[in-house]
Design a protein around this motif. Structure first.
Motif, short mmCIF file in Angstrom:
data_model
loop_
_atom_site.label_atom_id
_atom_site.label_comp_id
_atom_site.label_asym_id
_atom_site.label_seq_id
_atom_site.Cartn_x
_atom_site.Cartn_y
_atom_site.Cartn_z
N SER A 91 -31.08 31.09 31.08
CA SER A 91 -32.41 30.53 31.38
C SER A 91 -32.49 30.09 32.83
O SER A 91 -33.47 30.36 33.52
N SER A 92 -31.45 29.40 33.28
CA SER A 92 -31.42 28.94 34.67
C SER A 92 -31.42 30.13 35.64
O SER A 92 -32.18 30.13 36.61
N ASP A 93 -30.59 31.12 35.35
CA ASP A 93 -30.54 32.31 36.22
C ASP A 93 -31.91 32.99 36.30
O ASP A 93 -32.38 33.36 37.38
N PHE A 94 -32.55 33.15 35.16
CA PHE A 94 -33.87 33.79 35.11
C PHE A 94 -34.89 33.00 35.92
O PHE A 94 -35.64 33.56 36.72
N LEU A 95 -34.93 31.67 35.70
CA LEU A 95 -35.93 30.84 36.38
C LEU A 95 -35.66 30.75 37.88
O LEU A 95 -36.60 30.66 38.67
N LYS A 96 -34.39 30.79 38.30
CA LYS A 96 -34.07 30.81 39.73
C LYS A 96 -34.61 32.07 40.38
O LYS A 96 -35.12 32.03 41.50
N ASP A 97 -34.49 33.20 39.69
CA ASP A 97 -35.03 34.46 40.22
C ASP A 97 -36.55 34.44 40.25
O ASP A 97 -37.17 34.94 41.18
N GLU A 98 -37.13 33.87 39.22
CA GLU A 98 -38.60 33.85 39.07
C GLU A 98 -39.26 32.84 40.03
O GLU A 98 -40.35 33.09 40.53
N PHE A 99 -38.59 31.72 40.27
CA PHE A 99 -39.15 30.64 41.09
C PHE A 99 -38.14 30.15 42.14
O PHE A 99 -37.66 29.02 42.07
N PRO A 100 -37.84 30.98 43.12
CA PRO A 100 -36.82 30.60 44.11
C PRO A 100 -37.20 29.38 44.97
O PRO A 100 -36.32 28.72 45.51
N SER A 101 -38.47 29.06 45.05
CA SER A 101 -38.89 27.93 45.89
C SER A 101 -38.88 26.59 45.14
O SER A 101 -39.04 25.55 45.77
N LEU A 102 -38.67 26.61 43.83
CA LEU A 102 -38.67 25.37 43.06
C LEU A 102 -37.27 24.78 42.95
O LEU A 102 -36.28 25.49 42.99
N VAL A 103 -37.23 23.46 42.77
CA VAL A 103 -35.96 22.77 42.54
C VAL A 103 -35.52 23.05 41.11
O VAL A 103 -36.28 22.81 40.16
N ILE A 104 -34.32 23.59 40.96
CA ILE A 104 -33.79 23.89 39.63
C ILE A 104 -32.45 23.16 39.48
O ILE A 104 -31.49 23.45 40.19
N LEU A 105 -32.44 22.20 38.57
CA LEU A 105 -31.26 21.39 38.32
C LEU A 105 -30.43 21.98 37.19
O LEU A 105 -30.98 22.59 36.27
N SER A 106 -29.15 21.75 37.24
CA SER A 106 -28.25 22.23 36.20
C SER A 106 -28.23 21.23 35.05
O SER A 106 -27.79 20.10 35.21
N ALA A 107 -28.72 21.65 33.91
CA ALA A 107 -28.81 20.80 32.72
C ALA A 107 -27.53 20.94 31.88
O ALA A 107 -26.81 21.92 32.01
N PRO A 108 -27.26 19.94 31.02
CA PRO A 108 -26.09 20.04 30.14
C PRO A 108 -26.14 21.31 29.29
O PRO A 108 -27.22 21.76 28.90
N LYS A 109 -24.96 21.86 29.04
CA LYS A 109 -24.82 23.12 28.29
C LYS A 109 -24.46 22.87 26.84
O LYS A 109 -23.70 21.95 26.53
N LEU A 110 -24.98 23.71 25.97
CA LEU A 110 -24.61 23.70 24.56
C LEU A 110 -24.04 25.07 24.21
O LEU A 110 -24.73 26.08 24.36
N ASN A 111 -22.81 25.10 23.79
CA ASN A 111 -22.18 26.36 23.39
C ASN A 111 -21.99 26.36 21.87
O ASN A 111 -21.05 25.78 21.37
#
Length: 110
Positions: free
Chosen positions: A39-59
Motif C-alpha cells: 500500500s505504501s509503495d503504491f501510494l508513494k508512486d501515485e502521490f510523490p509530493s505527499l508526506v507518506i509515513l511508515s505505519a506499523p506492519k501486520l504480518n
C-alpha cells in the motif's frame, strides 16, 4: 485542515480505493498518508509530493488447509490485538506532531 489517511495493507485494494478521495481532499487540505508494505509503495508512486509515513506492519499468514483455518485465525488474535494498540499509539503520536484534524481509515485497525 490537516488530514491523515491510512489504508490497511492486505494487498493494494484499500489503497486504490483511497486514490479519488485523496485527489479530491488534497485540492483544499493538507494530506499526510500513513501506510506500510505494498500500500505504501503504491501510494508513494501515485502521490510523490505527499508526506507518506511508515505505519506499523501486520504480518498475518493463512493456511491452505481449510480445516485448520479457524485455528490459524484464532492463534492470530494476540498479534491482532498487539497491532491494534501499536496503531493506536502511532496515530496518537502522529496526530499531535502533525496537528491532525481528521483521520480517514480504510479498515486499518486502531
Amino acid at each position: 485542515m490537516n488530514i491523515l489517511i491510512s489504508p490497511l495493507n492486505w494487498g493494494i485494494g484499500h489503497a486504490t480505493r483511497l486514490v479519488p478521495i485523496i485527489n479530491t481532499l488534497k485540492l483544499k487540505h493538507n494530506i499526510t498518508i500513513a501506510a506500510d508494505g505494498k500500500s505504501s509503495d503504491f501510494l508513494k508512486d501515485e502521490f510523490p509530493s505527499l508526506v507518506i509515513l511508515s505505519a506499523p506492519k501486520l504480518n498475518i499468514t493463512y493456511t491452505k488447509n481449510a480445516t485448520l483455518l479457524p485455528f490459524k485465525i484464532l492463534l492470530s488474535f494476540p498479534k491482532l490485538i498487539f497491532f491494534f494498540y501499536q496503531n493506536k499509539k502511532f496515530v496518537k503520536k502522529i496526530s499531535s506532531t502533525q496537528k491532525i484534524d481528521l483521520i480517514v481509515s480504510d479498515n486499518r485497525f486502531g
